[in-house]
Design a protein around this motif. Structure first.
Motif, PDB file in Angstrom:
ATOM      1  N   LEU A  89       0.823  -1.206   0.000  1.00 53.90           N
ATOM      2  CA  LEU A  89       0.000   0.000   0.000  1.00 53.90           C
ATOM      3  C   LEU A  89       0.861   1.261   0.000  1.00 53.90           C
ATOM      4  O   LEU A  89       0.509   2.275  -0.613  1.00 53.90           O
ATOM      5  CB  LEU A  89      -0.921  -0.017   1.227  1.00 53.90           C
ATOM      6  N   SER A  90       1.996   1.188   0.676  1.00 57.89           N
ATOM      7  CA  SER A  90       2.885   2.345   0.797  1.00 57.89           C
ATOM      8  C   SER A  90       3.416   2.826  -0.551  1.00 57.89           C
ATOM      9  O   SER A  90       3.747   4.011  -0.710  1.00 57.89           O
ATOM     10  CB  SER A  90       4.059   2.015   1.720  1.00 57.89           C
ATOM     11  N   LYS A  91       3.480   1.920  -1.510  1.00 57.48           N
ATOM     12  CA  LYS A  91       3.941   2.320  -2.854  1.00 57.48           C
ATOM     13  C   LYS A  91       3.009   3.353  -3.466  1.00 57.48           C
ATOM     14  O   LYS A  91       3.429   4.193  -4.266  1.00 57.48           O
ATOM     15  CB  LYS A  91       4.016   1.089  -3.764  1.00 57.48           C
ATOM     16  N   TYR A  92       1.721   3.274  -3.109  1.00 55.14           N
ATOM     17  CA  TYR A  92       0.734   4.188  -3.674  1.00 55.14           C
ATOM     18  C   TYR A  92       0.540   5.430  -2.820  1.00 55.14           C
ATOM     19  O   TYR A  92       0.110   6.462  -3.322  1.00 55.14           O
ATOM     20  CB  TYR A  92      -0.625   3.473  -3.793  1.00 55.14           C
ATOM     21  N   ASP A  93       0.800   5.325  -1.529  1.00 60.05           N
ATOM     22  CA  ASP A  93       0.515   6.403  -0.587  1.00 60.05           C
ATOM     23  C   ASP A  93       1.772   6.677   0.240  1.00 60.05           C
ATOM     24  O   ASP A  93       1.785   6.524   1.452  1.00 60.05           O
ATOM     25  CB  ASP A  93      -0.674   5.995   0.309  1.00 60.05           C
ATOM     26  N   ARG A  94       2.813   7.103  -0.474  1.00 61.33           N
ATOM     27  CA  ARG A  94       4.134   7.235   0.162  1.00 61.33           C
ATOM     28  C   ARG A  94       4.161   8.309   1.250  1.00 61.33           C
ATOM     29  O   ARG A  94       4.837   8.160   2.255  1.00 61.33           O
ATOM     30  CB  ARG A  94       5.190   7.572  -0.896  1.00 61.33           C
ATOM     31  N   ASN A  95       3.403   9.385   1.047  1.00 64.16           N
ATOM     32  CA  ASN A  95       3.534  10.539   1.936  1.00 64.16           C
ATOM     33  C   ASN A  95       2.859  10.354   3.291  1.00 64.16           C
ATOM     34  O   ASN A  95       3.148  11.086   4.227  1.00 64.16           O
ATOM     35  CB  ASN A  95       2.970  11.788   1.261  1.00 64.16           C
ATOM     36  N   PHE A  96       1.954   9.373   3.381  1.00 61.50           N
ATOM     37  CA  PHE A  96       1.306   9.180   4.678  1.00 61.50           C
ATOM     38  C   PHE A  96       1.403   7.732   5.147  1.00 61.50           C
ATOM     39  O   PHE A  96       2.154   7.431   6.070  1.00 61.50           O
ATOM     40  CB  PHE A  96      -0.147   9.639   4.652  1.00 61.50           C
ATOM     41  N   LEU A 339      -8.359  -1.719  -6.315  1.00 64.18           N
ATOM     42  CA  LEU A 339      -8.233  -1.128  -7.662  1.00 64.18           C
ATOM     43  C   LEU A 339      -6.803  -1.316  -8.136  1.00 64.18           C
ATOM     44  O   LEU A 339      -6.108  -0.378  -8.511  1.00 64.18           O
ATOM     45  CB  LEU A 339      -8.608   0.351  -7.624  1.00 64.18           C
ATOM     46  N   ASP A 340      -6.353  -2.590  -8.097  1.00 58.42           N
ATOM     47  CA  ASP A 340      -4.992  -2.920  -8.483  1.00 58.42           C
ATOM     48  C   ASP A 340      -5.014  -3.849  -9.695  1.00 58.42           C
ATOM     49  O   ASP A 340      -6.026  -3.949 -10.398  1.00 58.42           O
ATOM     50  CB  ASP A 340      -4.249  -3.546  -7.299  1.00 58.42           C
ATOM     51  N   SER A 341      -3.941  -4.555  -9.924  1.00 66.79           N
ATOM     52  CA  SER A 341      -3.839  -5.408 -11.113  1.00 66.79           C
ATOM     53  C   SER A 341      -4.356  -6.824 -10.879  1.00 66.79           C
ATOM     54  O   SER A 341      -4.275  -7.667 -11.778  1.00 66.79           O
ATOM     55  CB  SER A 341      -2.381  -5.461 -11.580  1.00 66.79           C
ATOM     56  N   SER A 342      -4.885  -7.105  -9.683  1.00 64.62           N
ATOM     57  CA  SER A 342      -5.401  -8.441  -9.396  1.00 64.62           C
ATOM     58  C   SER A 342      -6.683  -8.706 -10.185  1.00 64.62           C
ATOM     59  O   SER A 342      -7.264  -7.799 -10.792  1.00 64.62           O
ATOM     60  CB  SER A 342      -5.697  -8.574  -7.900  1.00 64.62           C
ATOM     61  N   ASP A 376     -19.146  10.875  -9.337  1.00 70.06           N
ATOM     62  CA  ASP A 376     -17.901  11.651  -9.284  1.00 70.06           C
ATOM     63  C   ASP A 376     -16.663  10.762  -9.420  1.00 70.06           C
ATOM     64  O   ASP A 376     -15.557  11.273  -9.633  1.00 70.06           O
ATOM     65  CB  ASP A 376     -17.813  12.412  -7.952  1.00 70.06           C
ATOM     66  N   ILE A 377     -16.854   9.444  -9.282  1.00 67.28           N
ATOM     67  CA  ILE A 377     -15.697   8.544  -9.241  1.00 67.28           C
ATOM     68  C   ILE A 377     -14.959   8.463 -10.579  1.00 67.28           C
ATOM     69  O   ILE A 377     -13.725   8.604 -10.608  1.00 67.28           O
ATOM     70  CB  ILE A 377     -16.106   7.130  -8.762  1.00 67.28           C
ATOM     71  N   PRO A 378     -15.638   8.211 -11.718  1.00 66.61           N
ATOM     72  CA  PRO A 378     -14.883   8.055 -12.974  1.00 66.61           C
ATOM     73  C   PRO A 378     -14.001   9.252 -13.300  1.00 66.61           C
ATOM     74  O   PRO A 378     -12.827   9.090 -13.671  1.00 66.61           O
ATOM     75  CB  PRO A 378     -15.994   7.863 -14.021  1.00 66.61           C
ATOM     76  N   GLY A 379     -14.550  10.467 -13.166  1.00 63.97           N
ATOM     77  CA  GLY A 379     -13.755  11.661 -13.473  1.00 63.97           C
ATOM     78  C   GLY A 379     -12.568  11.798 -12.542  1.00 63.97           C
ATOM     79  O   GLY A 379     -11.469  12.186 -12.969  1.00 63.97           O
ATOM     80  N   PHE A 380     -12.779  11.472 -11.256  1.00 62.27           N
ATOM     81  CA  PHE A 380     -11.682  11.548 -10.294  1.00 62.27           C
ATOM     82  C   PHE A 380     -10.573  10.570 -10.669  1.00 62.27           C
ATOM     83  O   PHE A 380      -9.385  10.927 -10.673  1.00 62.27           O
ATOM     84  CB  PHE A 380     -12.192  11.260  -8.887  1.00 62.27           C
ATOM     85  N   LEU A 381     -10.940   9.333 -10.990  1.00 62.67           N
ATOM     86  CA  LEU A 381      -9.925   8.335 -11.347  1.00 62.67           C
ATOM     87  C   LEU A 381      -9.186   8.727 -12.623  1.00 62.67           C
ATOM     88  O   LEU A 381      -7.971   8.530 -12.736  1.00 62.67           O
ATOM     89  CB  LEU A 381     -10.571   6.958 -11.508  1.00 62.67           C
ATOM     90  N   GLU A 388      -1.736   5.020  -9.558  1.00 63.64           N
ATOM     91  CA  GLU A 388      -2.103   5.539  -8.242  1.00 63.64           C
ATOM     92  C   GLU A 388      -3.439   4.996  -7.737  1.00 63.64           C
ATOM     93  O   GLU A 388      -3.803   5.211  -6.580  1.00 63.64           O
ATOM     94  CB  GLU A 388      -2.168   7.074  -8.282  1.00 63.64           C
ATOM     95  N   TRP A 389      -4.169   4.288  -8.585  1.00 59.01           N
ATOM     96  CA  TRP A 389      -5.493   3.812  -8.189  1.00 59.01           C
ATOM     97  C   TRP A 389      -5.424   2.798  -7.045  1.00 59.01           C
ATOM     98  O   TRP A 389      -6.377   2.630  -6.294  1.00 59.01           O
ATOM     99  CB  TRP A 389      -6.216   3.182  -9.376  1.00 59.01           C
ATOM    100  N   GLY A 390      -4.305   2.132  -6.934  1.00 57.59           N
ATOM    101  CA  GLY A 390      -4.161   1.111  -5.896  1.00 57.59           C
ATOM    102  C   GLY A 390      -4.218   1.657  -4.479  1.00 57.59           C
ATOM    103  O   GLY A 390      -4.338   0.894  -3.519  1.00 57.59           O
ATOM    104  N   ALA A 391      -4.149   2.988  -4.350  1.00 54.51           N
ATOM    105  CA  ALA A 391      -4.250   3.599  -3.020  1.00 54.51           C
ATOM    106  C   ALA A 391      -5.690   3.621  -2.513  1.00 54.51           C
ATOM    107  O   ALA A 391      -5.936   3.965  -1.357  1.00 54.51           O
ATOM    108  CB  ALA A 391      -3.707   5.031  -3.060  1.00 54.51           C
TER     109      ALA A 391
END
Length: 473
Positions: A89-96, A339-342, A376-381, A388-391
């Motif tokens: 998970l940290s790969k996607y959300d490095r700052n927190f 929302l990863d490659s699985s 709102d989800i599709p536009g955000f993604l 970055e979706w894996g976060a």
């Protein structure tokens, strides 16, 4: 069958609002408004009436509270599995998330206190499709409104007993359960203090509340502090940014604040990236983690509350691994996708663009105001790099009941119906190394409600209000 809501208007409604306001202020059911002065609290946003909830589903939430506590203890004890999940998970959300994990890895070889305290809250909505509670999330850090929740129940019981709902005893008192969360959470802290004082052969220690500067929800926190003091334990408050300049650690790793030995570090902060902007923020977290004080929560316990962990725990195989293939727990889960490659992630990526109205997108954040809903989800993604979706996790929306209750906020009665979320507090004192559970208890409830047109529900964040239950068969 549930009673309908009282039908008040005109002078009767004005009288109710006045007496509600006086009771709330007299009994500490208050919060600071934005830009407050210390002498200017206002009535916390509340509902006028208690909100109906099926008795059987409330009882179910109480019954599974300690099961969820124990499940999360087993997740934390399974360090290799949890570390791998958080590392990914940290790969996607490095700052927190990544920084929390990095700080934990730095602290790990220096951790001298294996016992950890969890003051948890498992949040549910009553799903009208299945007529059963469905879990929204499991919170492991800085759970709020345990101090104010009992006061709302007492408020509604008082208004009912005074005949202010249109007739004497509109509700049966037995159907209006007052939450015991203020004392329940204080009891959890007390158990941790007693463990520390026994194991360290010491006495007269304190609980150190680590808080945000300018905390608007301070009265909720003070209520727990005062309950704890009534049980014989003193507390002190220190702002997160001032930890490193305010505490001392002796050669045996004991923690001191104003020359007082600290038994428990209780975080009512440190759950959002915005709180780590001070140059010493991460240093403070590392420093506290490596002392003998019991942490509430430890870094690892905080990380176990990641939405990604919640998603993985809906997998029957994962639950079975932890010995929790329990139908009562399983019945509270909705579908949650990565929302990863699985394979599940690929299904989710298809669903999110074809049926976005059925879902909410959640990041690894606490505190309200962070989720993305429906269309709102599709536009955000699309605004993000797909890497970055894996976060995020994609969670099936629950279809809650809509009620004709009303919220009182800043003296104004909002003329909108509401939806509600039931939080079940739990306290858990356990050893993160060997899994020994020293204390595990249900600690009361919280009902938060919001206008039915609002997606977000955080009270302190300005979206919702505190409420209480009217139980019916």
């Amino acid at each position: 069958m549930a009673l309908s809501f009282p039908d008040l208007s005109g002078a009767a409604l004005n009288d109710l609002v006045e007496k509600l306001t006086h009771y709330a202020i007299s009994n500490g059911l208050v919060i600071y408004p934005p830009g407050f002065k210390a002498y200017q609290p206002s009535v916390a946003p509340v509902t006028l009436y208690p909100t109906p909830f099926p008795r059987a589903q409330f009882s179910k939430g109480v019954a599974i509270s300690t099961k969820f506590n124990e499940l999360y203890s087993r997740v934390v004890v399974d360090k290799s599995w949890l570390k791998q999940v958080i590392a990914d998970l940290s790969k996607y959300d490095r700052n927190f998330t990544g920084m929390l994990y990095k700080t934990y890895l730095e602290a790990e070889p220096k951790i001298v206190q294996p016992v950890s305290l969890g003051l948890f809250r498992s949040d549910y909505m009553l799903d009208t499709v299945s007529n059963s509670i469905k879990q929204v999330e499991f919170n492991t850090v800085s759970v709020s409104f345990g101090g104010l929740s009992p006061k709302v129940g007492q408020l509604h019981s008082f208004l009912n007993s005074q005949g202010l709902y249109g007739r004497p005893q509109y509700y049966q008192e037995a159907d209006l359960p007052t939450s015991q969360s203020m004392d329940g959470l204080a009891k959890g802290l007390l158990e941790a203090v007693k463990y520390y004082e026994t194991s360290e052969k010491t006495a007269s220690t304190i609980v150190l509340f680590v808080v945000q500067p300018g905390e608007r929800n301070v009265f909720d926190q003070r209520a727990i502090e005062y309950s704890l003091f009534a049980k014989g334990v003193k507390s002190e408050r220190v702002e997160f940014d001032k930890v490193t300049s305010s505490v001392k650690v002796d050669s045996s790793s004991k923690l001191f604040y104003k020359e007082q030995e600290v038994a428990v570090v209780y975080y009512r902060s440190a759950y959002a990236p915005s709180e780590y902007n001070h140059p010493d923020s991460w240093k403070a977290r590392l420093l506290l983690e490596t002392t003998k004080a019991v942490k509430c929560p430890s870094l690892l316990v905080q990380l176990s509350g990641a939405k990604k962990v919640q998603q993985l725990l809906t997998d029957r195989a994962v639950l079975q691994k932890y010995g929790f293939l329990d139908e009562e727990l399983l019945s509270t889960f909705v579908r949650i996708y990565p929302l990863d490659s699985s394979e599940q992630g690929q299904i989710a990526k298809k669903l999110v663009f074809e049926h976005s109205e059925r879902f909410v997108l959640k990041p690894q954040r606490e505190g309200g105001g962070n989720n993305i809903y429906k269309q709102d989800i599709p536009g955000f993604l699309r605004s993000l790099d797909e890497k970055e979706w894996g976060a995020y996790i994609l969670m099936e929306l629950i279809v809650p009941a809509v009620h004709d209750n009303h919220i009182l906020r800043n003296g104004e009665v909002l003329d909108e119906s509401i939806v509600s979320e039931l939080g079940m507090f739990g306290t858990l004192l356990f050893n993160e190394t060997d899994g020994t559970i020293l204390h595990n208890d249900y600690a009361g409830y919280l009902l938060r409600s919001k206008t039915s047109t609002s997606n977000e529900g955080g009270v302190a964040a300005g979206f919702g209000c505190v409420d209480s239950l009217y139980l019916h068969d």
